[in-house]
Design an enzyme around this catalytic site. Structure first.
Site, PDB file in Angstrom:
ATOM      1  N   ASP A 107       1.309   9.168  -5.903  1.00  0.00           N
ATOM      2  CA  ASP A 107       1.265  10.629  -5.748  1.00  0.00           C
ATOM      3  C   ASP A 107       1.573  11.083  -4.328  1.00  0.00           C
ATOM      4  O   ASP A 107       1.583  12.285  -4.060  1.00  0.00           O
ATOM      5  CB  ASP A 107      -0.076  11.203  -6.233  1.00  0.00           C
ATOM      6  CG  ASP A 107      -1.272  10.513  -5.623  1.00  0.00           C
ATOM      7  OD1 ASP A 107      -1.118   9.424  -5.035  1.00  0.00           O
ATOM      8  OD2 ASP A 107      -2.382  11.050  -5.742  1.00  0.00           O
ATOM      9  N   GLU A 160     -11.063   3.776   8.074  1.00  0.00           N
ATOM     10  CA  GLU A 160      -9.924   4.636   8.411  1.00  0.00           C
ATOM     11  C   GLU A 160     -10.409   5.643   9.451  1.00  0.00           C
ATOM     12  O   GLU A 160     -10.641   6.815   9.150  1.00  0.00           O
ATOM     13  CB  GLU A 160      -9.411   5.338   7.134  1.00  0.00           C
ATOM     14  CG  GLU A 160      -8.107   6.082   7.322  1.00  0.00           C
ATOM     15  CD  GLU A 160      -7.578   6.668   6.005  1.00  0.00           C
ATOM     16  OE1 GLU A 160      -8.285   6.595   4.980  1.00  0.00           O
ATOM     17  OE2 GLU A 160      -6.456   7.197   6.013  1.00  0.00           O
ATOM     18  N   ASP A 169       1.879   3.630   2.970  1.00  0.00           N
ATOM     19  CA  ASP A 169       0.865   4.554   2.437  1.00  0.00           C
ATOM     20  C   ASP A 169       1.516   5.643   1.576  1.00  0.00           C
ATOM     21  O   ASP A 169       1.311   5.655   0.368  1.00  0.00           O
ATOM     22  CB  ASP A 169       0.018   5.176   3.560  1.00  0.00           C
ATOM     23  CG  ASP A 169      -1.407   5.489   3.121  1.00  0.00           C
ATOM     24  OD1 ASP A 169      -1.776   5.169   1.988  1.00  0.00           O
ATOM     25  OD2 ASP A 169      -2.163   6.048   3.942  1.00  0.00           O
ATOM     26  N   GLY A 200      -9.369   7.374  -1.042  1.00  0.00           N
ATOM     27  CA  GLY A 200      -9.929   8.620  -0.520  1.00  0.00           C
ATOM     28  C   GLY A 200     -10.850   8.293   0.641  1.00  0.00           C
ATOM     29  O   GLY A 200     -10.602   7.349   1.399  1.00  0.00           O
ATOM     30  N   HIS A 207       0.865  -1.191   0.000  1.00  0.00           N
ATOM     31  CA  HIS A 207       0.000   0.000   0.000  1.00  0.00           C
ATOM     32  C   HIS A 207       0.897   1.236   0.000  1.00  0.00           C
ATOM     33  O   HIS A 207       1.283   1.750   1.052  1.00  0.00           O
ATOM     34  CB  HIS A 207      -0.905  -0.041   1.244  1.00  0.00           C
ATOM     35  CG  HIS A 207      -1.989   1.007   1.265  1.00  0.00           C
ATOM     36  ND1 HIS A 207      -3.236   0.768   1.793  1.00  0.00           N
ATOM     37  CD2 HIS A 207      -2.020   2.293   0.849  1.00  0.00           C
ATOM     38  CE1 HIS A 207      -3.984   1.857   1.698  1.00  0.00           C
ATOM     39  NE2 HIS A 207      -3.253   2.812   1.137  1.00  0.00           N
ATOM     40  N   HIS A 246     -10.041   1.170   0.718  1.00  0.00           N
ATOM     41  CA  HIS A 246      -9.756   1.994   1.895  1.00  0.00           C
ATOM     42  C   HIS A 246     -11.034   2.023   2.734  1.00  0.00           C
ATOM     43  O   HIS A 246     -12.049   2.576   2.288  1.00  0.00           O
ATOM     44  CB  HIS A 246      -9.416   3.428   1.490  1.00  0.00           C
ATOM     45  CG  HIS A 246      -8.036   3.613   0.927  1.00  0.00           C
ATOM     46  ND1 HIS A 246      -7.649   3.089  -0.277  1.00  0.00           N
ATOM     47  CD2 HIS A 246      -6.955   4.274   1.433  1.00  0.00           C
ATOM     48  CE1 HIS A 246      -6.382   3.426  -0.508  1.00  0.00           C
ATOM     49  NE2 HIS A 246      -5.934   4.142   0.514  1.00  0.00           N
ATOM     50  N   HIS A 285       1.164   4.849  -2.279  1.00  0.00           N
ATOM     51  CA  HIS A 285       0.567   5.684  -3.329  1.00  0.00           C
ATOM     52  C   HIS A 285       1.642   6.420  -4.126  1.00  0.00           C
ATOM     53  O   HIS A 285       2.518   7.058  -3.545  1.00  0.00           O
ATOM     54  CB  HIS A 285      -0.372   6.725  -2.723  1.00  0.00           C
ATOM     55  CG  HIS A 285      -1.626   6.152  -2.136  1.00  0.00           C
ATOM     56  ND1 HIS A 285      -2.801   6.056  -2.846  1.00  0.00           N
ATOM     57  CD2 HIS A 285      -1.886   5.632  -0.908  1.00  0.00           C
ATOM     58  CE1 HIS A 285      -3.736   5.520  -2.071  1.00  0.00           C
ATOM     59  NE2 HIS A 285      -3.213   5.246  -0.891  1.00  0.00           N
TER      60      HIS A 285
HETATM   61 ZN   LIG Z   1      -3.929   4.764   1.012  1.00  0.00          ZN
END
Ligand SMILES: [Zn+2]
Length: 310
Positions: free
Chosen positions: A24, A191, A269, A158, A20, A188, A22
């Site tokens: 960006d 969270e 992450d 998100g 996991h 996701h 990302h």
């Molecule tokens: Zn994430």
């Protein structure tokens, strides 16, 4: 037998997995500076996450990094650098995720192909739809992912907001299509939000992995469901602390999950925005009371075992 595979060696000698991470949120700081300079942009001083900032503020930070990643060249470069960085961290199982529809400098196909070229077989790619996007977008991502070797999964990323028109079950057809195409499914969920979301991700979207899931223990029946179905939680403790889903890394429930038999792995992450790498993240997890050598070995092994493949 080398020390690396000796049962008596510390977990710190083991190759790591990161499922996991990302694109960006995981640029090198030097690359951010270079890409920003080339575009005449100033890097915001508050770009990194800060403890307790809240998910919404955290998600807003991606607007700047995404602005640097609109063109295929930048995507290719960052995907390649992420693979180099992960290898240098001792990560031998890597998945990179991103949302090609947010990189508007070229058609989605060209953006994805640039990421695949950058990764060059060193990482599996997972495509992210976002909470709130039309289901058709996720459907397109599933079809696109299914058409490219090197794409291993579909994600819902998100977070939901009350203003969103589309709900979790609206994405079910896209996730079913992803399954038909042999893609892994991760979502996701939970969270810091109620555990019902985790249950929906598993029952409605067929999630085989869940990102975060910090509220899992609030629902004992859900714990049973996760164990029964072998769903793996992607734990991202530093990120969870930053967005305020947990009050501190030491408060992460991972030792209790492991003790209950919940499949869980440790993930970063966002290496840039959370200023973390895989060894640091694992060291922080290892320092949580209740995480012993056997527990660390279990979560690292699960990271390798739960990788998506086609
Ligand atoms: Zn994430």
């Amino acid at each position: 037998m080398t020390s690396e595979c000796s049962p008596s060696a510390s977990w710190t000698a083991l190759p790591l997995a990161d499922l996991h991470r990302h694109l960006d949120g995981s640029l090198r700081p030097d690359t951010v500076a270079a890409l920003a300079a080339a575009r005449g942009l100033e890097v915001p001083s508050d770009l990194p996450f800060a403890p307790g900032m809240g998910l919404e503020a955290a998600l807003a930070r991606f607007a700047f990094t995404l602005s640097l990643l609109q063109e295929p060249d930048a995507v290719r470069r960052v995907a390649a650098e992420m693979c180099e960085d992960a290898a240098a961290e001792g990560v031998t199982t890597l998945e990179i995720r991103f949302a090609p529809q947010l990189h508007g400098g070229a058609p989605m196909e060209a953006i994805l192909d640039a990421a695949l070229e950058g990764a060059d077989g060193r990482a599996g790619l997972t495509l992210c739809g976002l909470y709130g996007e039309p289901p058709e977008t996720l459907r397109r991502l599933a079809e696109l992912g299914g058409s490219r070797e090197g794409v291993v999964g579909l994600d819902l990323a998100g977070g939901p907001t009350p203003g969103h028109h589309w709900r979790m079950d609206d994405y079910a057809p896209a996730f079913r299509r992803a399954a038909e195409l042999g893609l892994g499914r991760t979502v996701h969920a939970g969270e810091g939000r109620p555990p019902a979301e985790i249950k929906q991700a598993i029952l409605q979207l067929g999630a085989r992995r869940v990102g975060h899931g910090t509220t899992l223990l609030q629902d004992p029946e859900l714990v049973d469901l996760i164990i029964e179905r072998g769903v793996t939680i992607e734990a991202c403790a530093t990120s969870n602390w930053h967005v305020g889903a947990i009050p501190a890394v030491e408060a992460h429930p991972i030792p209790r999950w492991v003790a209950l038999g919940v499949p869980v792995c440790v993930c970063t992450d966002n290496t840039l925005l959370s200023a973390v790498d895989a060894p640091t993240e694992h060291a922080r997890i290892a320092a949580i009371p209740g995480m012993d050598e056997a527990a660390m070995r279990a979560v690292i092994a699960q990271g390798h075992a739960a990788a998506f493949g086609r």
